[in-house]
Write an enzyme that holds these catalytic residues in place. Structure first.
Site, PDB file in Angstrom:
ATOM      1  N   GLU A 158       0.698  -3.912   4.093  1.00  0.00           N
ATOM      2  CA  GLU A 158       2.105  -4.077   3.728  1.00  0.00           C
ATOM      3  C   GLU A 158       2.794  -4.728   4.920  1.00  0.00           C
ATOM      4  OE1 GLU A 158       2.913  -3.742   0.845  1.00  0.00           O
ATOM      5  OE2 GLU A 158       1.468  -2.357  -0.029  1.00  0.00           O
TER       6      GLU A 158
ATOM      7  N   CYS B 186      11.345  -4.202   6.411  1.00  0.00           N
ATOM      8  CA  CYS B 186      10.451  -5.312   6.071  1.00  0.00           C
ATOM      9  C   CYS B 186      10.980  -6.129   4.900  1.00  0.00           C
ATOM     10  CB  CYS B 186       9.042  -4.803   5.765  1.00  0.00           C
ATOM     11  SG  CYS B 186       8.975  -3.591   4.431  1.00  0.00           S
TER      12      CYS B 186
END
Length: 476
Positions: free
Chosen positions: A218, A252
């Site tokens: 991720e 993110c």
């Protein structure tokens, strides 16, 4: 000392793998029990975990941490508890005609992989460790977590709490710096989950490859915002400001840069600036606004702005309280909106991960689409506008890990949608049934009937007419 740590990590891995093998087949009730204990750990100690996160950051809103790290993690556990029985069901699969008539059967079983390693980051230190853990447990695995050294207090508290709620053969937390993380990523896990930067993700994947360990990465990247010509710029601006200022942009999925119609640039920028003012009338002493996590990260962000300014960009500092940040020693940074950006500026080359927002303009939306497609696939992509045709055009012409329309980030909070990137923004996903399957092995099982199928099908020498008939049938 490094050898001692490696031996310790290998010993825990052996312990968990032995316990995993010994306990099979483990009842679903045991998986549920582990999820419930993980949820209890987070709920019972939510306040202390939030205090630790705030101390690690310098300042981080208790309310924000309760939302993003505590409540969201409990939500992930609830979702797994509700659906795991359905996810784990054996699937019947079809067998070719006429095998089914002769008694042959095929099925797909979702079985646990074994011991899963979780390398979690500092920006949401509880959620990004315990969120994937819920599905790791739902799939029947054991786990080892290596949290970030940047949030040291939180990591140590998680370690203490895990030792209170779990036995070491179920779950272990490993603390330490980059050397320990490198050792951790080189262990022969049955699967490894990493959340963090693309650059570190490459190193993790390289280390895992030595043992052929499958990875879920991720990562991040530059998640673009497309502003359509008919967007509500005031409403869109506030939503973009919320996504960019939450956790001081250290997310993110934070909107990394905006692409706006050339003749609407001023309106788009004003919308974001007003959004900031509505939510954060002041910044320095405002507990709702997070600090940048470390001096190094703060200096990097200052450097991005300075580099853009030196190369000709216009920097608009959104400072609603007209505060003096020059002498503040608390790593608080106002939103810097950067206009007239070019690709030679670092702010357009690196994932920003902070309160800096470049703005690019287009005459036709296809210019923005082409720009995004010429760069790495982003983790998130955001479109604002009421033109459904244009929205669909943007979605069908671009590729990204996930999408939110008329807002930012929200797709990650939908438990029934998978969360993951594509290419440099990641691989694999968790959340929802896709996460359960990520941490499971899909095991194909075929049950052969008593009749001699190989002879009947012409697969057994000496080959002859039955073989020719089988080939002809298969080629039809």
């Amino acid at each position: 000392m490094a050898d001692d740590r490696r031996e310790e990590l290998e010993r825990i891995l052996r312990l968990q793998r032995a316990a995993f093998n010994e306990s099979r087949p483990e009842p679903m009730s045991m998986r549920r029990d582990r999820i419930k204990r993980a949820m209890a750990l987070v709920k019972d100690h939510g306040e202390n975990l939030c205090k630790a996160m705030s101390a690690d950051f310098g300042n981080r809103s208790m309310h924000q941490s309760m939302l993003t790290d505590i409540a969201a993690t409990v939500g992930a556990g609830k979702h797994s508890l509700k659906h795991m029985d359905q996810w784990a069901k054996t699937e019947r699969r079809k067998v070719q005609f006429p095998l089914g008539l002769l008694g042959a059967k095929a099925e797909l079983r979702y079985e646990p992989k074994g011991v899963i390693g979780i390398l979690s980051p500092w920006n949401f230190p509880v959620n990004l460790a315990f969120g994937p853990l819920m599905q790791v447990f739902a799939a029947g695995n054991r786990a080892m977590i290596k949290p970030s050294e940047f949030t040291e207090r939180t990591s140590l508290l998680m370690k203490e709490l895990v030792e209170e709620y779990f036995t070491p053969d179920e779950l272990a937390v490993i603390t330490g710096g980059p050397e320990v993380a490198a050792t951790f990523s080189s262990l022969p896990f049955d699967h490894l989950v990493f959340t963090g930067s693309t650059a570190t993700g490459r190193r993790v994947m390289e280390a895992a490859a030595a043992n052929l360990v499958p990875v879920t990465l991720e990562l991040g990247g530059k998640s673009p915002v497309f502003m359509g010509r008919n967007a509500d710029f005031a409403k869109a601006g506030e939503r973009i400001a919320l996504g960019k200022m939450m956790n001081a942009g250290q997310i993110c999925l934070a909107p990394d840069y905006m692409y706006v119609p050339q003749d609407k640039e001023d309106e788009a920028i004003a919308g974001v600036a007003q959004g900031v003012k509505n939510m954060y009338p002041t910044l320095l002493e405002n507990d709702d606004y997070a600090s940048i996590v470390s001096d190094r990260h703060f200096e990097r962000l200052q450097g991005l702005v300075a580099d853009a300014r030196e190369k000709g960009a216009e920097v608009i500092e959104v400072n609603p309280g007209d505060e003096d940040f020059s002498n503040a020693n608390i790593r608080k940074m106002p939103l810097n909106i950067v206009r007239n950006v070019t690709d030679d500026m670092k702010v357009m080359q690196e994932e920003i991960f902070g309160p800096v927002l470049p703005v690019k303009t287009y005459k036709q939306i296809d210019e923005a689409i082409d720009y995004v497609n010429e760069h790495d696939r982003p983790l998130g992509l955001y479109y604002f506008g009421e033109d459904k045709g244009e929205q669909e055009h943007v979605l069908t012409k671009t590729i990204s890990g996930g999408v939110t329309t008329n807002d930012v980030i929200f797709h990650v909070s939908m438990e029934d949608l998978p969360f993951g990137g594509v290419g440099p923004s990641g691989m694999g996903s968790y959340h929802a049934i896709e996460g359960f399957r990520e941490f499971s092995h899909a095991r194909a099982v075929y049950h052969q009937p008593k009749i001699d199928i190989a002879k009947l099908g012409g697969f057994k020498p000496p080959f002859g007419k039955a073989t020719e008939k089988a080939i002809a049938t298969m080629m039809k």
